[in-house]
Motif scaffolding. Sequence first.
Motif, short mmCIF file in Angstrom:
data_model
loop_
_atom_site.label_atom_id
_atom_site.label_comp_id
_atom_site.label_asym_id
_atom_site.label_seq_id
_atom_site.Cartn_x
_atom_site.Cartn_y
_atom_site.Cartn_z
N SER A 183 0.99 -1.24 0.04
CA SER A 183 0.08 0.04 0.03
C SER A 183 1.00 1.25 -0.13
N ALA A 184 2.19 1.23 0.47
CA ALA A 184 2.83 2.32 0.85
C ALA A 184 3.62 2.72 -0.55
N LEU A 185 3.72 1.65 -1.22
CA LEU A 185 4.56 1.74 -2.75
C LEU A 185 3.37 2.26 -3.63
N VAL A 186 2.16 1.82 -3.46
CA VAL A 186 1.00 1.84 -4.64
C VAL A 186 0.86 3.50 -4.35
N LEU A 187 0.60 4.03 -3.02
CA LEU A 187 0.32 5.40 -2.84
C LEU A 187 1.52 6.52 -3.02
N LYS A 188 2.53 5.77 -2.94
CA LYS A 188 3.66 6.65 -3.31
C LYS A 188 4.01 6.83 -4.67
N HIS A 189 3.64 5.99 -5.58
CA HIS A 189 3.79 6.07 -6.89
C HIS A 189 2.44 6.69 -7.68
N ILE A 190 1.41 6.37 -7.31
CA ILE A 190 0.07 6.57 -7.74
C ILE A 190 -0.31 7.86 -6.96
N ASP A 191 -0.11 9.19 -7.51
CA ASP A 191 -0.52 10.32 -6.99
C ASP A 191 -1.91 10.56 -6.91
N LEU A 192 -2.66 10.22 -5.50
CA LEU A 192 -4.02 10.61 -5.45
C LEU A 192 -4.23 11.85 -4.58
N ARG A 193 -3.20 12.56 -4.25
CA ARG A 193 -3.41 13.80 -3.31
C ARG A 193 -4.33 14.74 -3.77
N LYS A 194 -4.51 14.95 -4.98
CA LYS A 194 -5.58 15.79 -5.46
C LYS A 194 -6.96 15.48 -5.34
N MET A 203 -7.29 3.65 1.06
CA MET A 203 -6.59 3.21 2.32
C MET A 203 -7.78 2.46 3.10
N ILE A 204 -9.08 2.30 3.01
CA ILE A 204 -9.82 1.83 3.69
C ILE A 204 -9.78 0.13 3.04
N ILE A 205 -9.67 0.17 1.78
CA ILE A 205 -9.51 -1.04 1.29
C ILE A 205 -8.23 -1.67 1.71
N PRO A 210 -5.77 -7.24 4.42
CA PRO A 210 -5.09 -8.32 5.03
C PRO A 210 -5.96 -9.18 5.98
N TYR A 211 -7.24 -8.56 6.27
CA TYR A 211 -7.84 -9.62 7.15
C TYR A 211 -8.55 -10.45 6.26
N GLY A 212 -9.12 -10.19 5.13
CA GLY A 212 -9.81 -11.04 4.20
C GLY A 212 -8.86 -11.98 3.71
N LEU A 213 -7.57 -11.68 3.25
CA LEU A 213 -6.60 -12.68 2.63
C LEU A 213 -6.18 -13.56 3.89
N ALA A 214 -5.96 -13.12 5.02
CA ALA A 214 -5.57 -14.29 6.03
C ALA A 214 -6.50 -15.15 6.42
N GLU A 215 -7.67 -14.62 6.55
CA GLU A 215 -8.89 -15.56 6.82
C GLU A 215 -9.01 -16.62 5.54
N GLY A 221 -6.47 -13.30 10.95
CA GLY A 221 -6.77 -11.87 10.31
C GLY A 221 -6.47 -10.78 11.36
N ILE A 222 -6.84 -11.13 12.59
CA ILE A 222 -6.49 -10.18 13.58
C ILE A 222 -4.92 -9.89 13.66
N MET A 223 -3.92 -10.72 13.68
CA MET A 223 -2.54 -10.52 13.43
C MET A 223 -2.25 -9.73 12.14
N ALA A 224 -2.76 -10.16 11.27
CA ALA A 224 -2.38 -9.46 9.93
C ALA A 224 -3.08 -8.10 9.88
N ILE A 225 -4.07 -7.83 10.45
CA ILE A 225 -4.65 -6.54 10.35
C ILE A 225 -3.73 -5.50 11.32
#
Length: 482
Positions: A183-194, A203-205, A210-215, A221-225
């Motif tokens: 998520s850090a790399l995606v929002l670093k290189h895809i500028d959505l600041r405007k 960010m919500i997605i 990770p919760y859905g993927l882990a379960e 899922g709790i440890m992952a999130i």
Amino acid sequence: MGAVIKLIEFKKLANWKEEEMFRPNMFFLLLLPPIIFESGYSLHKGNFFQNIGSITLFAVFGTAISAFVVGGGIYFLGQADVISKLNMTDSFAFGSLISAVDPVATIAIFNALHVDPVLNMLVFGESILNDAVSIVLTNTAEGLTRKNMSDVSGWQTFLQALGYFLKMFFGSAALGTLTGLISALVLKHIDLRKTPSLEFGMMIIFAYLPYGLAEGISLSGIMAILFSGIVMSHYTHHNLSPVTQILMQQTLRTVAFLCETCVFAFLGLSIFSFPHKFEISFVIWCIVLVLFGRAVNIFPLSYLLNFFRDHKITPKMMFIMWFSGLRGAIPYALSLHLDLEPMEKRQLIGTTTIVIVLFTILLLGGSTMPLIRLMDIEDAKARRRNKKDVNLSKTEKMGNTVESEHLSELTEEEYEAHYIRRQDLKGFVWLDAKYLNPFFTRRLTQEDLHHGRIQMKTLTNKWYEEVRQGPSGSEDDEQELL
């Protein structure tokens, strides 16, 4: 609230039987993820990473010690016919769930009295990781219960449980960390600041992903999130626009607060609405074992850590850490999630859990402030100030919209001067400042800072215009705002 609803139902004025049913799946899918993610996202990263070794030791090994002490004590007391008998896996499951601490009241008092920041972070950091560890331990015990272990020796059972726990803990932590870094790399290189609304949606997605993927792959899922929240706050948050940073903080705090309130409301309803099996000897021995397990966790590990720590954990701090082992919403929800037979056993564990939660919150939580002042732990300057004003509001931070540790306003040159050239950094902090942080976060230019200030100023002016044009707006109101 539970007493009022029960009284209304007793008078046959209304019926909320269906609404009162607390489904464990609702807790684990809807209520618990926001609480866990927010706790990781709002963590003070500097103090956390400086004490990561001590926090991990208390949260992982300390929680396991407490679970074994409580579970083993219940099992052997049952075999001696002192209390109701539980088999080994059920005893360990109960010891695991009741080892989840929730020192909300203690942390509020710590913040109000300005106690030692290291003590604050040790208690808070342990409680965050401890919740996830306790859930994984409980799931481990449940997994052993579902398997046919009759033809397996005790040593093989222990090894299977240890392997399952390590897989759940490290696998889930790795998945959550990886998701946060992506998520850090995606929002670093895809500028959505405007486009803050789209940025917030992303960010919500990433928060729930990770919760859905882990379960889905049979991890926790709790440890992952939790680890995802820590990583996203440390890296992804600084790639956001100032508007989204503020929106993310306040939304998470509000949602987490509402989720915790819902769980405690259900706890109050369950006291009056559900059938209970109260066994005084079982309750008393469980309280004794919980306090003893907490002591075996805190004191030996603290003495061990003092051999390696520059900032020593004093005996007073050890006692406060032991005393702050309050139980809260998670043990109660886990007790409902246990699939125990017969029903009387489930009712016994549920009732005992509720009594322990109320005992620790009301007695231990209510005694924390006078105990801290009696032991003279709070800062001297804060003591003079707090004689006049002590604020225990858990939501006080919601009013502090702009927090300097989260709002990233360092340019490339300023970041290098503040962090990379410092000689006192060591270990992970140095590695993070030198390599990880520059790789995963966007360094701002002067143009970015200028655009961020314009964006904030535009929103402030828009709010001001709406206030002026409101139905109750007047010249007097305008003068008051100015």
